[in-house]
Design a protein around this motif. Structure first.
Motif, PDB file in Angstrom:
ATOM      1  N   TRP A 217       0.833  -1.206   0.000  1.00  0.00           N
ATOM      2  CA  TRP A 217       0.000   0.000   0.000  1.00  0.00           C
ATOM      3  C   TRP A 217       0.864   1.250   0.000  1.00  0.00           C
ATOM      4  O   TRP A 217       0.544   2.232  -0.669  1.00  0.00           O
ATOM      5  N   ASP A 218       1.958   1.233   0.750  1.00  0.00           N
ATOM      6  CA  ASP A 218       2.856   2.387   0.773  1.00  0.00           C
ATOM      7  C   ASP A 218       3.477   2.631  -0.596  1.00  0.00           C
ATOM      8  O   ASP A 218       3.702   3.777  -0.995  1.00  0.00           O
ATOM      9  N   VAL A 219       3.754   1.543  -1.321  1.00  0.00           N
ATOM     10  CA  VAL A 219       4.255   1.689  -2.693  1.00  0.00           C
ATOM     11  C   VAL A 219       3.202   2.381  -3.555  1.00  0.00           C
ATOM     12  O   VAL A 219       3.512   3.289  -4.338  1.00  0.00           O
ATOM     13  N   CYS A 220       1.947   1.977  -3.392  1.00  0.00           N
ATOM     14  CA  CYS A 220       0.850   2.600  -4.145  1.00  0.00           C
ATOM     15  C   CYS A 220       0.728   4.086  -3.822  1.00  0.00           C
ATOM     16  O   CYS A 220       0.553   4.921  -4.719  1.00  0.00           O
ATOM     17  N   LEU A 221       0.823   4.417  -2.553  1.00  0.00           N
ATOM     18  CA  LEU A 221       0.621   5.797  -2.123  1.00  0.00           C
ATOM     19  C   LEU A 221       1.756   6.716  -2.574  1.00  0.00           C
ATOM     20  O   LEU A 221       1.552   7.927  -2.723  1.00  0.00           O
ATOM     21  N   LYS A 222       2.936   6.163  -2.784  1.00  0.00           N
ATOM     22  CA  LYS A 222       4.081   6.966  -3.205  1.00  0.00           C
ATOM     23  C   LYS A 222       4.243   7.010  -4.724  1.00  0.00           C
ATOM     24  O   LYS A 222       5.027   7.819  -5.243  1.00  0.00           O
ATOM     25  N   ALA A 223       3.518   6.171  -5.443  1.00  0.00           N
ATOM     26  CA  ALA A 223       3.692   6.064  -6.893  1.00  0.00           C
ATOM     27  C   ALA A 223       3.140   7.289  -7.621  1.00  0.00           C
ATOM     28  O   ALA A 223       2.270   8.002  -7.115  1.00  0.00           O
ATOM     29  N   LYS A 224       3.657   7.512  -8.813  1.00  0.00           N
ATOM     30  CA  LYS A 224       3.185   8.598  -9.672  1.00  0.00           C
ATOM     31  C   LYS A 224       2.598   8.016 -10.952  1.00  0.00           C
ATOM     32  O   LYS A 224       3.010   6.945 -11.399  1.00  0.00           O
ATOM     33  N   PRO A 225       1.639   8.700 -11.554  1.00  0.00           N
ATOM     34  CA  PRO A 225       1.052   8.195 -12.805  1.00  0.00           C
ATOM     35  C   PRO A 225       2.099   8.026 -13.893  1.00  0.00           C
ATOM     36  O   PRO A 225       3.085   8.764 -13.947  1.00  0.00           O
ATOM     37  N   ASN A 226       1.877   7.048 -14.750  1.00  0.00           N
ATOM     38  CA  ASN A 226       2.744   6.879 -15.910  1.00  0.00           C
ATOM     39  C   ASN A 226       2.006   7.336 -17.169  1.00  0.00           C
ATOM     40  O   ASN A 226       0.863   7.797 -17.105  1.00  0.00           O
ATOM     41  N   ASN A 227       2.654   7.199 -18.314  1.00  0.00           N
ATOM     42  CA  ASN A 227       2.073   7.732 -19.548  1.00  0.00           C
ATOM     43  C   ASN A 227       0.762   7.061 -19.942  1.00  0.00           C
ATOM     44  O   ASN A 227      -0.052   7.661 -20.651  1.00  0.00           O
ATOM     45  N   ALA A 228       0.537   5.837 -19.517  1.00  0.00           N
ATOM     46  CA  ALA A 228      -0.740   5.185 -19.799  1.00  0.00           C
ATOM     47  C   ALA A 228      -1.877   5.894 -19.071  1.00  0.00           C
ATOM     48  O   ALA A 228      -2.963   6.111 -19.632  1.00  0.00           O
ATOM     49  N   HIS A 229      -1.651   6.264 -17.797  1.00  0.00           N
ATOM     50  CA  HIS A 229      -2.662   7.011 -17.056  1.00  0.00           C
ATOM     51  C   HIS A 229      -2.922   8.369 -17.703  1.00  0.00           C
ATOM     52  O   HIS A 229      -4.078   8.783 -17.861  1.00  0.00           O
ATOM     53  N   PHE A 230      -1.840   9.065 -18.080  1.00  0.00           N
ATOM     54  CA  PHE A 230      -1.994  10.379 -18.704  1.00  0.00           C
ATOM     55  C   PHE A 230      -2.723  10.273 -20.045  1.00  0.00           C
ATOM     56  O   PHE A 230      -3.544  11.129 -20.388  1.00  0.00           O
ATOM     57  N   ALA A 231      -2.435   9.220 -20.804  1.00  0.00           N
ATOM     58  CA  ALA A 231      -3.077   9.049 -22.100  1.00  0.00           C
ATOM     59  C   ALA A 231      -4.585   8.847 -21.948  1.00  0.00           C
ATOM     60  O   ALA A 231      -5.379   9.408 -22.717  1.00  0.00           O
ATOM     61  N   LEU A 232      -4.999   8.056 -20.956  1.00  0.00           N
ATOM     62  CA  LEU A 232      -6.435   7.867 -20.732  1.00  0.00           C
ATOM     63  C   LEU A 232      -7.100   9.176 -20.332  1.00  0.00           C
ATOM     64  O   LEU A 232      -8.227   9.475 -20.754  1.00  0.00           O
ATOM     65  N   ALA A 233      -6.413   9.974 -19.506  1.00  0.00           N
ATOM     66  CA  ALA A 233      -6.961  11.272 -19.130  1.00  0.00           C
ATOM     67  C   ALA A 233      -7.118  12.165 -20.353  1.00  0.00           C
ATOM     68  O   ALA A 233      -8.124  12.892 -20.485  1.00  0.00           O
ATOM     69  N   ARG A 234      -6.155  12.098 -21.289  1.00  0.00           N
ATOM     70  CA  ARG A 234      -6.241  12.915 -22.499  1.00  0.00           C
ATOM     71  C   ARG A 234      -7.348  12.413 -23.420  1.00  0.00           C
ATOM     72  O   ARG A 234      -8.052  13.200 -24.045  1.00  0.00           O
ATOM     73  N   LEU A 235      -7.513  11.117 -23.516  1.00  0.00           N
ATOM     74  CA  LEU A 235      -8.603  10.572 -24.328  1.00  0.00           C
ATOM     75  C   LEU A 235      -9.958  11.037 -23.801  1.00  0.00           C
ATOM     76  O   LEU A 235     -10.882  11.312 -24.575  1.00  0.00           O
ATOM     77  N   GLU A 236     -10.066  11.141 -22.469  1.00  0.00           N
ATOM     78  CA  GLU A 236     -11.300  11.660 -21.885  1.00  0.00           C
ATOM     79  C   GLU A 236     -11.482  13.138 -22.246  1.00  0.00           C
ATOM     80  O   GLU A 236     -12.567  13.559 -22.651  1.00  0.00           O
ATOM     81  N   LYS A 237     -10.410  13.934 -22.127  1.00  0.00           N
ATOM     82  CA  LYS A 237     -10.509  15.356 -22.457  1.00  0.00           C
ATOM     83  C   LYS A 237     -10.804  15.579 -23.933  1.00  0.00           C
ATOM     84  O   LYS A 237     -11.521  16.519 -24.302  1.00  0.00           O
ATOM     85  N   MET A 238     -10.259  14.713 -24.774  1.00  0.00           N
ATOM     86  CA  MET A 238     -10.502  14.824 -26.214  1.00  0.00           C
ATOM     87  C   MET A 238     -11.910  14.384 -26.594  1.00  0.00           C
ATOM     88  O   MET A 238     -12.358  14.611 -27.711  1.00  0.00           O
ATOM     89  N   GLY A 239     -12.591  13.725 -25.652  1.00  0.00           N
ATOM     90  CA  GLY A 239     -13.964  13.316 -25.902  1.00  0.00           C
ATOM     91  C   GLY A 239     -14.136  11.921 -26.448  1.00  0.00           C
ATOM     92  O   GLY A 239     -15.245  11.526 -26.831  1.00  0.00           O
ATOM     93  N   TRP A 240     -13.053  11.146 -26.470  1.00  0.00           N
ATOM     94  CA  TRP A 240     -13.132   9.785 -27.007  1.00  0.00           C
ATOM     95  C   TRP A 240     -13.445   8.745 -25.943  1.00  0.00           C
ATOM     96  O   TRP A 240     -13.792   7.612 -26.285  1.00  0.00           O
ATOM     97  N   LEU A 241     -13.308   9.099 -24.697  1.00  0.00           N
ATOM     98  CA  LEU A 241     -13.487   8.138 -23.610  1.00  0.00           C
ATOM     99  C   LEU A 241     -14.481   8.704 -22.602  1.00  0.00           C
ATOM    100  O   LEU A 241     -14.308   9.823 -22.117  1.00  0.00           O
ATOM    101  N   LEU A 242     -15.527   7.926 -22.301  1.00  0.00           N
ATOM    102  CA  LEU A 242     -16.504   8.379 -21.306  1.00  0.00           C
ATOM    103  C   LEU A 242     -15.883   8.416 -19.924  1.00  0.00           C
ATOM    104  O   LEU A 242     -16.114   9.352 -19.151  1.00  0.00           O
ATOM    105  N   GLY A 243     -15.085   7.395 -19.574  1.00  0.00           N
ATOM    106  CA  GLY A 243     -14.477   7.338 -18.251  1.00  0.00           C
ATOM    107  C   GLY A 243     -13.754   6.030 -18.045  1.00  0.00           C
ATOM    108  O   GLY A 243     -13.624   5.213 -18.963  1.00  0.00           O
ATOM    109  N   VAL A 244     -13.273   5.825 -16.819  1.00  0.00           N
ATOM    110  CA  VAL A 244     -12.450   4.668 -16.475  1.00  0.00           C
ATOM    111  C   VAL A 244     -13.087   3.898 -15.322  1.00  0.00           C
ATOM    112  O   VAL A 244     -13.373   4.469 -14.263  1.00  0.00           O
ATOM    113  N   ILE A 245     -13.310   2.619 -15.543  1.00  0.00           N
ATOM    114  CA  ILE A 245     -13.672   1.694 -14.466  1.00  0.00           C
ATOM    115  C   ILE A 245     -12.363   1.023 -14.053  1.00  0.00           C
ATOM    116  O   ILE A 245     -11.691   0.409 -14.884  1.00  0.00           O
ATOM    117  N   THR A 246     -11.982   1.156 -12.795  1.00  0.00           N
ATOM    118  CA  THR A 246     -10.687   0.599 -12.400  1.00  0.00           C
ATOM    119  C   THR A 246     -10.786  -0.359 -11.226  1.00  0.00           C
ATOM    120  O   THR A 246     -11.555  -0.140 -10.290  1.00  0.00           O
TER     121      THR A 246
END
Length: 256
Positions: free
Chosen positions: A74-103
């Motif tokens: 859990w501490d590893v999770c809490l200290k981790a930073k997003p990678n380019n896959a996370h950023f790409a999904l966020a951009r796809l949402e902003k671009m209007g191609w993705l409704l959202g993320v079920i995780t």
């Protein structure tokens, strides 16, 4: 079919889909340094029996042992930073191609990357609650003591443990999946139910996972390349076009 042809096929699928949703598992966060659960060599469940270390029964039986082990990752999770896959999904949402993320992930990295619509079907590491009086606290309380400061009851994290009922976000995700035309399954082995049943609710499915899944043969396109590569290339191939959910704003993908 080579990578470029599969990428073009994915691009056409998302252009034609009126409703695209992403379903993510632990594999999307491995590039952020968080171990997954079921990889052959590095998966956590190759080292531990989840029923023995990650169930509600294990917590009640031996809280000290439960937390000593689980806080390590859990501490590893809490200290981790997003990678380019996370950023790409966020951009796809902003671009209007993705409704959202079920995780299925509890690390919060989708929100840290800028995703606005996220359904956390296995909970998160933001807080904890008392099993006795039900009072809620932030996660820092568990680092101080394992028992409720008000009644002495045992504290539990706001994550879904083996043996728990599914949270409200899962049932919301089921509703969101209604009418889904394209589901991007990213970094999930699709072995944990009931979440593994969600692809059945989508007209078309794309798998992006380093290792084969049971859904590969049922999917329209399959990628075993890194998620960051596929998703960043997908953003580039859409060439800043606006999707059906576009509401305005910056569409640039940020690399880290």
């Amino acid at each position: 079919m080579n990578y470029q042809n599969r990428l073009q096929q994915l691009t056409e699928l998302i252009k034609k889909a009126g409703k695209t949703i992403a379903l993510t598992g632990a594999g999307i966060s491995t590039e952020s340094g968080i171990p997954d659960f079921r990889s052959k060599n590095t998966g956590l469940w190759n080292q531990y029996d989840p029923q023995e270390v990650a169930s509600i029964q294990a917590l009640k039986k031996n809280p000290e042992s439960f937390y000593a082990l689980n806080f390590q990752w859990w501490d590893v999770c809490l200290k981790a930073k997003p990678n380019n896959a996370h950023f790409a999904l966020a951009r796809l949402e902003k671009m209007g191609w993705l409704l959202g993320v079920i995780t299925q992930n509890i690390d919060g990295l989708h929100q840290h990357a800028g995703s606005k619509r996220v359904w956390e079907v296995h909970g998160n590491l933001k807080g904890c609650s008392c099993l006795s009086c039900k009072k809620q606290f932030d996660m820092g309380q568990l680092h101080k003591q394992l028992r409720c400061p008000f009644c002495g009851g045992l504290l539990r994290p706001d994550v879904v443990l083996f043996g728990d009922a599914m949270p409200e976000d899962f049932f919301m995700a089921e509703k969101v999946m209604s009418g889904c035309q394209l589901l991007l399954v990213i970094g999930s082995s699709l072995q944990v139910y009931p979440v593994a049943s969600l692809p059945q609710l989508s007209s078309k499915t794309v798998i992006i996972n380093k290792e084969p899944t049971t859904w590969d043969k049922h999917s329209d396109v399959v990628f075993h390349e890194p998620a960051s590569q596929v998703l960043c290339d997908l953003v580039d191939s859409l060439n800043n076009l606006q999707g059906p959910f576009y509401t305005g704003g910056d569409k640039t993908i940020h690399k880290i």
